[in-house]
Design a protein around this motif. Structure first.
Motif, PDB file in Angstrom:
ATOM      1  N   ALA A  17       0.830  -1.202   0.000  1.00 12.34           N
ATOM      2  CA  ALA A  17       0.000   0.000   0.000  1.00 12.34           C
ATOM      3  C   ALA A  17       0.869   1.258   0.000  1.00 12.34           C
ATOM      4  CB  ALA A  17      -0.929   0.000   1.214  1.00 12.34           C
ATOM      5  N   HIS A  18       1.954   1.226   0.750  1.00 15.76           N
ATOM      6  CA  HIS A  18       2.856   2.377   0.782  1.00 15.76           C
ATOM      7  C   HIS A  18       3.497   2.602  -0.596  1.00 15.76           C
ATOM      8  CE1 HIS A  18       5.767   5.263   2.190  1.00 15.76           C
ATOM      9  NE2 HIS A  18       6.736   4.521   1.685  1.00 15.76           N
ATOM     10  N   ARG A  20       3.861   5.721  -5.649  1.00 18.54           N
ATOM     11  CA  ARG A  20       3.709   5.823  -7.114  1.00 18.54           C
ATOM     12  C   ARG A  20       2.603   6.783  -7.494  1.00 18.54           C
ATOM     13  NH1 ARG A  20       4.511   0.220  -6.638  1.00 18.54           N
ATOM     14  NH2 ARG A  20       2.271  -0.158  -6.868  1.00 18.54           N
ATOM     15  N   ALA A  21       1.509   6.780  -6.740  1.00 19.61           N
ATOM     16  CA  ALA A  21       0.407   7.703  -7.026  1.00 19.61           C
ATOM     17  C   ALA A  21       0.850   9.149  -6.802  1.00 19.61           C
ATOM     18  CB  ALA A  21      -0.794   7.369  -6.150  1.00 19.61           C
ATOM     19  N   ARG A  22       1.606   9.373  -5.734  1.00 20.38           N
ATOM     20  CA  ARG A  22       2.089  10.734  -5.455  1.00 20.38           C
ATOM     21  C   ARG A  22       3.045  11.203  -6.559  1.00 20.38           C
ATOM     22  NH1 ARG A  22       1.280  15.256  -2.188  1.00 20.38           N
ATOM     23  NH2 ARG A  22       2.951  16.598  -2.897  1.00 20.38           N
ATOM     24  N   GLU A  23       3.939  10.300  -6.992  1.00 19.30           N
ATOM     25  CA  GLU A  23       4.861  10.657  -8.071  1.00 19.30           C
ATOM     26  C   GLU A  23       4.103  10.975  -9.356  1.00 19.30           C
ATOM     27  OE1 GLU A  23       7.342   7.238  -8.135  1.00 19.30           O
ATOM     28  OE2 GLU A  23       8.652   7.962  -6.530  1.00 19.30           O
ATOM     29  N   ALA A  24       3.060  10.201  -9.651  1.00 19.34           N
ATOM     30  CA  ALA A  24       2.255  10.462 -10.846  1.00 19.34           C
ATOM     31  C   ALA A  24       1.537  11.809 -10.728  1.00 19.34           C
ATOM     32  CB  ALA A  24       1.248   9.337 -11.062  1.00 19.34           C
ATOM     33  N   ALA A  25       1.033  12.103  -9.524  1.00 21.30           N
ATOM     34  CA  ALA A  25       0.367  13.387  -9.315  1.00 21.30           C
ATOM     35  C   ALA A  25       1.354  14.538  -9.470  1.00 21.30           C
ATOM     36  CB  ALA A  25      -0.276  13.415  -7.930  1.00 21.30           C
TER      37      ALA A  25
END
Length: 65
Positions: free
Chosen positions: A45-46, A51-56
């Motif tokens: 989950a971390h 990865r989601a934060r980097e994509a954002a």
């Protein structure tokens, strides 16, 4: 006769104690496996959140330029 009863009672008590020890050990192993699985899920989950934060961040940088 009393000696035989004492030996039987001792054997029964040892059997119960052995079973209780094994049952406690089995529950401990199950708890350790559950904790290990929870750590693995938390790690996954971390990594997903990173990865989601980097994509954002990349999307925001693309909007700025």
């Amino acid at each position: 006769m009393a000696t035989v009863l004492l030996l039987v009672a001792s054997a029964v008590m040892l059997g119960i104690a052995g079973w209780a020890t094994w049952d406690g050990h089995r529950h401990m192993l199950r708890a350790e496996a559950a904790a290990r699985q929870a750590r693995e899920h938390a790690c996954a989950a971390h990594a997903h959140a990173v990865r989601a934060r980097e994509a954002a961040d990349r999307a925001q940088a693309a909007r700025r330029s």
